[in-house]
Write an enzyme that holds these catalytic residues in place. Structure first.
Site, PDB file in Angstrom:
ATOM      1  NE  ARG A  64      53.825   1.812 -14.247  1.00 61.49           N
ATOM      2  CZ  ARG A  64      53.770   0.488 -14.166  1.00 61.49           C
ATOM      3  NH1 ARG A  64      52.658  -0.148 -14.505  1.00 61.49           N
ATOM      4  NH2 ARG A  64      54.803  -0.192 -13.748  1.00 61.49           N
ATOM      5  NE  ARG A  90      51.740  -7.852 -11.382  1.00 61.89           N
ATOM      6  CZ  ARG A  90      51.676  -9.161 -11.270  1.00 61.89           C
ATOM      7  NH1 ARG A  90      52.699  -9.842 -10.839  1.00 61.89           N
ATOM      8  NH2 ARG A  90      50.577  -9.789 -11.597  1.00 61.89           N
ATOM      9  CB  THR A  91      54.143  -1.054 -10.180  1.00 64.42           C
ATOM     10  OG1 THR A  91      54.626  -2.042 -11.083  1.00 64.42           O
ATOM     11  CG2 THR A  91      55.266  -0.095  -9.847  1.00 64.42           C
ATOM     12  CE  LYS A 146      37.190  16.844 -14.484  1.00 63.57           C
ATOM     13  NZ  LYS A 146      37.442  17.091 -13.065  1.00 63.57           N
TER      14      LYS A 146
END
Lengths: 310, 422
Positions: free
Chosen positions: A111, A61-62, A89
């Site tokens: 985030r 949602r964000t 990696k």
């Protein structure tokens, strides 16, 4: 005279914003909320601005909310998520982001699971950073949309209003940002949950602490119920979800037995039947879906205000 | 032959304390100490113009990276860093790879540092790989030259193992060191638990995780009648516990890192990884209690807590950065800059840095007398200097102090006939 510019170049946390910043974001968001309810929802404010959405942690949602906000402002958008990237990696955050910035990105929405990661980034790169949640630290856009939604629901500013945050305070960036934001707006804040999920020194932030859900519901005007963050709990803080739901969850019969009608909020995603039951989440008292709508307006406001400073 | 001219002697054990003298050193031995010595023909003359000399300083609990982490610090760079900081001896922790957990590992350090200006005194591990499971060949390492036993940065969590280690070293009047931290309470805490950790949303390292372990170890050493050094305490309650135990004449001593005497948790408020250390920087009240304890002798030693880390381990998001900073080169300057205003004299500081570590380890204390081996540190408590990145002798640069100007400068060391001037 209200200010017309943010005091910062980044939105790293509510801690780093002042009251004028918050009110300016609200005013701007009100305008954008009107815009997104028009038949033609798009405005050209961020034309030629490139925004990278860097999600090092899962989010639906964000991420969608930010992407919608960016697109409605006509920004060029690049999406990046850890699952499909070179982070696996072993590339460091700084390398990843520098690579993306070499492609001339103006703003970064990030985030990240590590508290302080956006602050680290802001010290190292030249772009406006918006924190979309950093570990257990802050989630400023969520707190702003929460406060914005509370103002709407209560039809007044928040000075003197009583807000209780329920649930897993220890692992919640939403709780911390909410506390900072609501206090700056003059609200009284309380936290309520199992003692093992409430940080020992939280009262030093000026909030009340309670372990009694019924008593706290009776006290507050708004109940902001948090998601139980099972994924963040490295050890067991309570014995079972069943017991949690029974003693710390909010259900309809509990709400109905109160004298006053409390506004119910939840930042999502909801564990239905754990922290709140479905009949609470879907009731008239709940403003959970309004929160989602306001989220887009708030994020548009922040993007717009930061871009205006470039 | 070296002639040091105009040296102010700082040594509380000496009649010459506070006196200004010339010292002639030949073949590593102090040949003569006089008010004025004329330079012999082939002597190197070093006029220090009233600056100080003391016996060589000793650090306890130094981390080196050799073997296994030579990219962070090897024996050569550790020597350079220690000498630059005024140390002529470092008592090194066993947390290398492999750990210093057998005779061969002890010999590796001793052999490879035999001819250097700094003595390396190895601490042998209590358990294999410092992993806390199987006890090591402690007696054998003692014979090879290990001066004490500890799992270093890894706290000995198992009470039974700690008790047996304390008992076992009694065979040769040995010493066990333990860094106090109960891992079940400390968990994955990142900084001192308190207002700052709460406001940053990070799990804290509660003082009680340290204090419980201090208390446990004090009970164990009382029970075993052995000798224990509590390495690097940081909380006011720990100080109180040590003080009580010392009044009972138990065989204990304690140390505190220099950084923890000066900075509190607010140093990490903006996620500055160069203040992310173990034990964590705590509150102002803790600092006050620690300083009082150092003054009163409850705490015996101030350590550098030298922990070299490469940028790949340190220049990261706070949560992912390793704990620790380098300290050998700045410990004296830091203490001299911040503590001399708070009722510490230079003389106090030098005693803490030079006499006390040797007392704790039951080692002979060098002397500044004619005929004694020259094991000395030369320093100027009034000189200011700036710690620049390019001057760092350690292979790692994880210091909060790069670019900082200090008051109090180490001018050099003389030991084993080697002169190292800064």
């Amino acid at each position: 005279m209200a200010s017309t510019q943010l005091s910062t170049d980044h939105v790293l946390g509510i801690k780093y914003l002042n009251v004028d910043d918050i009110n300016l974001i609200f005013e701007t968001a009100e305008n954008f909320k009107e815009v997104i309810n028009r038949p033609i929802k798009k405005v050209p404010s961020l034309r030629d601005v490139t925004v990278a959405n860097l999600f090092f942690e899962n989010s639906t949602r964000t991420r969608i909310s930010f992407e919608l906000a960016e697109k409605r402002l006509s920004a060029d958008v690049v999406n990046f998520s850890a699952a499909s990237s070179s982070v696996k990696k072993g590339e460091t955050l700084l390398d990843t982001v520098n690579n993306i910035l070499s492609m001339k990105v103006d703003m970064v929405v990030m985030r990240h699971p590590a508290p302080g990661a956006p602050a680290f980034l802001a010290n190292h790169i030249d772009a406006n950073i918006i924190n979309a949640g950093d570990g257990t630290h802050e989630h400023p856009t969520q707190a702003l949309l929460d406060a914005f939604s509370m103002r709407e629901a209560l039809q007044s500013d928040l000075a003197g209003k009583k807000i209780c945050i329920f649930g897993d305070i220890l692992h919640s960036r939403v709780a911390l940002s909410n506390i900072y934001c609501l206090q700056k707006l003059g609200a009284k804040v309380r936290v309520c949950g199992p003692p093992t999920l409430i940080p020992k020194y939280i009262n030093q932030l000026g909030v009340e602490v309670s372990y009694d859900v019924r008593q706290s519901l009776e006290w507050c005007d708004v109940a902001n119920v948090l998601r139980i963050q099972l994924e963040r709990q490295d050890i067991k803080y309570f014995p079972s979800l069943r017991e949690y739901a029974q003693y710390f969850g909010i259900n309809k019969s509990l709400l109905n037995s109160l004298d006053s009608e409390v506004v119910i909020m939840h930042p999502g995603p909801i564990n239905r039947g754990v922290e709140i039951t479905s009949d609470v989440a879907d009731s008239d008292q709940s403003i959970i879906l309004q929160q989602v709508e306001n989220g887009v307006a708030i994020r548009m406001a922040i993007l717009f205000l930061l871009a205006a400073k470039r | 032959m070296l002639l040091i001219k105009n040296a102010t002697i700082v040594d509380v054990n000496s009649k010459l304390n506070g006196k200004r003298r010339d010292l002639l050193i030949q073949d590593g031995v102090i040949q003569s100490i006089k008010a004025k010595i004329d330079a012999p023909k082939d002597a190197e003359v070093w006029d220090i113009a009233g600056a100080c000399i003391s016996i060589g300083w000793m650090d306890i609990g130094t981390n080196i990276g050799d073997p296994g982490f030579e990219h962070r610090e090897d024996l050569q760079s550790a020597t350079a860093a220690a000498a630059a900081g005024g140390y002529t001896a470092v008592v090194v922790l066993p947390n290398t790879n492999p750990s210093v957990h057998n005779k061969a590992a002890v010999n590796y350090i001793l052999k490879n540092t035999a001819g250097t200006v700094v003595d390396f005194l190895p601490i042998g591990a209590v358990s294999e790989d410092c992993a806390g499971k199987d006890i090591t060949e402690i007696y054998d390492m003692h014979h090879a030259g290990a001066v004490a036993f500890s799992d270093g940065q890894n706290t000995i969590q198992d009470s039974g193992m700690m008790m047996r280690a304390l008992q076992y070293v009694k065979a040769f009047d040995g010493l066990v060191l333990n860094h106090p931290s109960d891992k079940h309470i400390a968990g994955n805490g990142q900084l001192h638990e308190g207002m700052i950790s709460t406001s940053l949303g990070m799990k804290g390292l509660p003082s009680i995780a340290e204090e419980l372990m201090v208390q446990r170890d004090l009970y164990l050493v009382e029970y075993t009648q052995s000798r224990l050094h509590i390495l690097n305490i940081s909380s006011a309650r720990s100080v109180e516990l040590v003080k009580q135990a010392k009044s009972k004449k138990i065989g204990i001593s304690a140390s505190v890192p220099a950084l923890n005497l000066i900075f509190d948790a607010s140093a990490v408020e903006n996620f500055d990884v160069n203040y992310k250390v173990l034990p964590p920087l705590r509150d102002k009240e803790d600092i006050r209690a620690l300083r009082r304890a150092v003054k009163s002798g409850t705490i015996d030693i101030i350590t550098s807590n030298h922990t070299p880390l490469d940028t790949e381990a340190k220049d990261l998001e706070f949560f992912y950065a390793d704990f620790g900073v380098i300290g050998l080169e700045t410990t004296f300057a830091l203490l001299n800059t911040y503590l001399v205003d708070d009722g510490f004299s230079v003389e106090n500081l030098i005693t803490l840095l030079s006499q006390n570590p040797r007392k704790v380890l039951n080692l002979q204390i060098p002397e500044i007398v004619e005929g004694a081996p020259a094991n000395i540190t030369i320093f100027d408590p009034n000189a200011s200097w700036t710690y620049n990145r390019k001057d760092i002798q350690s292979k790692s640069a994880n210091s909060p102090f790069t670019g900082k100007t200090f008051k109090g400068k180490v001018l050099g060391v003389v030991h084993k006939g080697i002169v190292r001037r800064n």
